[in-house]
Design an enzyme around this catalytic site. Structure first.
Site, PDB file in Angstrom:
ATOM      1  N   ASP A 347       0.871  -1.162   0.000  1.00 43.41           N
ATOM      2  CA  ASP A 347       0.000   0.000   0.000  1.00 43.41           C
ATOM      3  C   ASP A 347       0.918   1.224   0.000  1.00 43.41           C
ATOM      4  O   ASP A 347       2.072   1.133   0.397  1.00 43.41           O
ATOM      5  CB  ASP A 347      -0.852  -0.061   1.277  1.00 43.41           C
ATOM      6  CG  ASP A 347      -1.481   1.269   1.602  1.00 43.41           C
ATOM      7  OD1 ASP A 347      -2.198   1.781   0.739  1.00 43.41           O
ATOM      8  OD2 ASP A 347      -1.258   1.777   2.715  1.00 43.41           O
ATOM      9  N   ASP A 541      -1.719  -0.733   5.895  1.00 45.05           N
ATOM     10  CA  ASP A 541      -1.947  -0.145   7.212  1.00 45.05           C
ATOM     11  C   ASP A 541      -3.386   0.288   7.436  1.00 45.05           C
ATOM     12  O   ASP A 541      -3.795   0.520   8.561  1.00 45.05           O
ATOM     13  CB  ASP A 541      -1.055   1.089   7.380  1.00 45.05           C
ATOM     14  CG  ASP A 541      -1.532   2.227   6.492  1.00 45.05           C
ATOM     15  OD1 ASP A 541      -1.744   1.974   5.295  1.00 45.05           O
ATOM     16  OD2 ASP A 541      -1.712   3.347   6.991  1.00 45.05           O
ATOM     17  N   ASP A 545      -7.095  -1.486   3.322  1.00 43.40           N
ATOM     18  CA  ASP A 545      -6.196  -2.589   2.975  1.00 43.40           C
ATOM     19  C   ASP A 545      -6.673  -3.910   3.549  1.00 43.40           C
ATOM     20  O   ASP A 545      -6.177  -4.974   3.170  1.00 43.40           O
ATOM     21  CB  ASP A 545      -4.784  -2.319   3.515  1.00 43.40           C
ATOM     22  CG  ASP A 545      -4.208  -1.035   2.964  1.00 43.40           C
ATOM     23  OD1 ASP A 545      -4.372  -0.801   1.756  1.00 43.40           O
ATOM     24  OD2 ASP A 545      -3.613  -0.267   3.741  1.00 43.40           O
TER      25      ASP A 545
HETATM   26  P1  ADP Z   1      -3.746   4.331   0.020  1.00 38.84           P
HETATM   27  O1  ADP Z   1      -4.329   3.194  -0.728  1.00 38.84           O
HETATM   28  O2  ADP Z   1      -2.564   4.906  -0.690  1.00 38.84           O
HETATM   29  O3  ADP Z   1      -3.449   4.006   1.444  1.00 38.84           O
HETATM   30  P2  ADP Z   1      -6.374   5.379   0.475  1.00 38.84           P
HETATM   31  O4  ADP Z   1      -7.021   4.289  -0.304  1.00 38.84           O
HETATM   32  O5  ADP Z   1      -6.479   5.346   1.945  1.00 38.84           O
HETATM   33  O6  ADP Z   1      -4.837   5.500   0.040  1.00 38.84           O
HETATM   34  O7  ADP Z   1      -6.952   6.720  -0.035  1.00 38.84           O
HETATM   35  C1  ADP Z   1      -7.101   6.964  -1.410  1.00 38.84           C
HETATM   36  C2  ADP Z   1      -7.586   8.354  -1.671  1.00 38.84           C
HETATM   37  O8  ADP Z   1      -8.903   8.511  -1.161  1.00 38.84           O
HETATM   38  C3  ADP Z   1      -6.767   9.412  -0.977  1.00 38.84           C
HETATM   39  O9  ADP Z   1      -5.673   9.807  -1.751  1.00 38.84           O
HETATM   40  C4  ADP Z   1      -7.784  10.523  -0.806  1.00 38.84           C
HETATM   41  O10 ADP Z   1      -7.883  11.258  -2.003  1.00 38.84           O
HETATM   42  C5  ADP Z   1      -9.087   9.793  -0.601  1.00 38.84           C
HETATM   43  N1  ADP Z   1      -9.414   9.647   0.817  1.00 38.84           N
HETATM   44  C6  ADP Z   1      -9.462   8.496   1.523  1.00 38.84           C
HETATM   45  N2  ADP Z   1      -9.833   8.717   2.799  1.00 38.84           N
HETATM   46  C7  ADP Z   1     -10.003  10.047   2.912  1.00 38.84           C
HETATM   47  C8  ADP Z   1     -10.383  10.926   3.986  1.00 38.84           C
HETATM   48  N3  ADP Z   1     -10.643  10.479   5.214  1.00 38.84           N
HETATM   49  N4  ADP Z   1     -10.467  12.225   3.708  1.00 38.84           N
HETATM   50  C9  ADP Z   1     -10.196  12.700   2.484  1.00 38.84           C
HETATM   51  N5  ADP Z   1      -9.848  11.954   1.454  1.00 38.84           N
HETATM   52  C10 ADP Z   1      -9.748  10.645   1.643  1.00 38.84           C
HETATM   53 MG    MG Z   2      -2.762   3.210   3.505  1.00 36.29          MG
END
Ligand code: ADP
Ligand code: MG
Length: 644
Positions: A347, A541, A545
């Site tokens: 991730d 994390d 995921d």
């Molecule tokens: P990663 O897979 O890299 O861990 P996430 O899947 O958690 O990232 O998040 C993907 C995208 O979704 C973020 O880049 C953001 O644009 C949006 N996002 C997710 N959760 C939030 C939140 N709580 N507030 C604002 N945007 C969010």
């Molecule tokens: Mg993450």
């Protein structure tokens, strides 16, 4: 940190052989029995050479009884209670067979052979008992006992009370150099704390007011006051100890397979043994003495003790070693699985990056102010566990903005967050998540590796917030290190925008990137990788995921920053919240598999060699027993190498 629950114990009706070893027949008793048996044999030898023949048989008989008592008891119990054949019983049958043959043929040496068999079996039983006990002791040692007493502040007075009397909310005072007795949060003072017993990381960590500390870590030079946050019996270290202990009572699939094989194999040995004791005089023209003697040796050397001891000592030692380095394998099977991994998916946010995200720019749309946008976003994000949310709340608090209470909040993993603030429907998240078109293009150039989230209220875009994230310093060498260990295929999975993802991937040398994924897309990618590479690990994390962590053959989470769901779902946890333990974790798994392979090969070749020596050569019973027990002991000890 978080809940770590161990998976349910194995409910098999039969105690596994390994567990029998663990419940070890009191080691000292078997050692003493073996010692007395040895003395009696020596005495028998003297009486024989001094020609006191009347004493010979009684002395040897006593040696049989004392040396064979434990094994007979154990073997008969297994036969009657579990209705299983046990190697102990085979050994006793072989020894008694030798004695019977000796009496029939009036051959004193055969009776001695049987006694020697019993002696060697007793000695090696005691040695194996000590070896297994050492594994257990090592596991316990490395969990360094937490203190029994703690200093609690009560009505501004210090009182020493037993740790198990401490309750959540109590204040505990810690003097310099003391071991921390409970999990809690610092409410006064500052110090450095060595958390090696939990994270494997011996560099002391600074602790100031507001920081979490864990039972079992060592206070440095400062005085700290803690508020207890977890009941002592469910402190992190206690949960880890329970997991490792639980792992000993569970039987991983490989061990179950070997034991199932053993049960069938033991029956085959008995049938073949009987045939070998009857047929050769008729078809091969052997005399009865040779025939029965060889059949008895067959019983001994063909039994699969070494095979059964090939796996568990390796896995338990590997787990214990892992725990010492801050790598928590939730069970033994995980160690085998992680050693087989051919592809790893990472991730991005919070895993390859620190997740220590900072707001760099707030851009309001026409008619709104920066503070309005930030305050509204932060009102919602107050309910979020996501690092982006935490960064937005922190930025708002730094500007002393008042945050309204948000209601009906729903977190959409991998997309954003949605809820009601002051009677309006508010959405914060990535562009695709917004209910309306964007008023302007993504502000700061994504080439700088920044993430942008948007804020909308009742179908009106209020503006955007741009955030930066830093790549974990230890992630830089990770790809090279993993490739060195034969993990050719490394991919990155993220919910973030493609451009941001590409930039991070490029910096880390990751060739394959899947961006803009929803949690179920991550799961789909893992499935695809599994079709291609069979054994796939996922490191993550976040809540988003969790499905992928569960789907992967090995789910790995980072202790410290990961969300509870991720830690709960993962099979392996890198306690120190550092990726640089990952290559070690995998190396340990590979080493475990290699050692198990060597052990099984060794066990089988010993059985093969001894069988050949028995039927084509001139093996005698004591030699057969030494070969058989020696190989069992060898594989057990070779398993213990993984403690280092
Ligand atoms: P990663 O897979 O890299 O861990 P996430 O899947 O958690 O990232 O998040 C993907 C995208 O979704 C973020 O880049 C953001 O644009 C949006 N996002 C997710 N959760 C939030 C939140 N709580 N507030 C604002 N945007 C969010
Ligand atoms: Mg993450």
């Amino acid at each position: 940190m978080t809940q770590l629950t161990a998976s349910s114990p194995n409910t098999s009706r039969h105690r596994s052989n390994w567990q029998k070893n663990l419940a070890v027949i009191p080691k000292w008793r078997s050692a003493i029995a073996a010692g007395i048996c040895a003395l009696l044999l020596l005495l028998g030898w003297f009486t024989h050479h001094l020609g006191i023949t009347v004493l010979e048989l009684p002395i040897l008989g006593l040696a049989y009884v004392i040396g064979g008592y434990e094994s007979t008891k154990e073997g008969l119990t297994t036969l009657i209670v579990d209705q299983e054949l046990d190697v102990d019983l085979l050994m006793i049958v072989a020894a008694l067979g030798a004695a019977g043959l000796g009496i029939w043929q009036q051959d004193y040496t055969l009776i001695v052979d049987g006694a020697v068999l019993i002696l060697i079996f007793a000695i090696s039983g005691a040695l194996e008992g000590f070896a297994t006990q050492r594994t257990e002791k090592n596991i316990r040692d490395l969990m360094a006992a937490t203190p029994d007493m703690a200093r609690v502040i009560c009505d501004s007075e210090e009182k020493a009370i037993a740790v198990n009397q401490i309750q959540v909310g109590n204040l505990v005072l810690l003097k310099p150099g003391e071991m921390i007795p409970v999990d809690g949060r610092v409410i006064a003072g500052q110090s450095t704390v060595n958390q090696a017993s939990i994270t494997g990381e011996s560099v002391p960590v600074d602790k100031v007011v507001g920081d979490e500390v864990f039972a079992g870590s060592l206070n440095g030079n400062g005085v700290l006051t803690l508020r207890v946050e977890t009941p002592p019996e469910s402190s992190l270290i206690q949960r880890v100890i329970r997991l490792v202990e639980q792992a000993q009572t569970e039987t991983p699939p490989s061990q179950q397979f070997v034991e199932r094989f053993e049960r069938i194999y033991a029956r085959v040995i008995v049938v073949v043994g009987i045939l070998l004791a009857i047929l050769p005089p008729f078809c091969l023209g052997w005399d009865w003495r040779t025939t029965i003697y060889r059949a008895l040796i067959f019983l001994v050397v063909a039994s699969p003790c070494a095979l059964v001891a090939s796996i568990m000592p390796v896995l338990l030692s590997g787990m214990a070693n892992g725990a010492r380095h801050g790598i928590l394998y939730k069970n033994g099977a995980q160690l085998e699985a992680i050693g087989r991994v051919k592809a790893i998916a990472f991730d991005k946010t919070g895993t390859l990056t620190t997740g220590d995200i900072k707001v760099v720019n707030v851009l309001p749309a026409a008619g709104y102010t920066t503070d309005e946008v930030l305050a509204l976003a932060a009102a919602l994000e107050n309910c979020s566990e996501h690092p982006i949310g935490e960064a937005i709340v922190k930025a708002a608090k730094e500007k002393n903005l008042t945050l309204e209470l948000a209601t009906q909040v729903q977190v959409k993993a991998g997309q954003g967050i949605i809820g009601q603030v002051a009677g309006n429907k508010v959405v914060v998240g990535k562009a695709e998540f917004l209910p309306c078109p964007l008023p302007y293009k993504t502000p700061i150039s994504v080439r700088e590796g920044c993430t942008t989230v948007w804020i909308a209220q009742e179908n009106q875009v209020l503006g955007s917030i741009t955030l930066t994230d830093t790549i974990r310093p230890e992630a830089k060498d990770l790809v090279a290190n993993l490739q060195q260990q034969g993990i050719e295929h490394i991919v990155m999975l993220t919910g973030d925008a493609q451009e941001v993802a590409d930039r991070v991937a490029q910096e880390l040398g990751i060739k394959e990137v899947y961006a803009e994924l929803l949690p179920e897309d991550k799961l789909r990618v893992i499935r695809k990788l599994q079709e291609q590479y069979n054994h796939v690990a996922m490191v993550g994390d976040g809540i988003n995921d969790a499905p992928a962590l569960a789907m992967a053959d090995v789910g790995i989470a980072l202790g410290g920053t990961s969300t509870d769901v991720a830690l709960e779902t993962a099979d392996t946890i890198l306690m120190a919240n550092k990726l640089d333990k990952l290559p070690h974790a995998i190396r340990q798994g590979q080493r475990a598999n290699r050692t198990i392979g060597q052990n099984i090969a060794l066990a089988l070749s010993f059985i093969g060699l001894l069988l050949v020596a028995n039927f084509l050569g001139n093996l005698n019973l004591p030699e057969g027993v030494i070969g058989h027990e020696g190989s069992t002991l060898m594989v057990t000890l070779s398993g213990l190498r993984l403690l280092k």
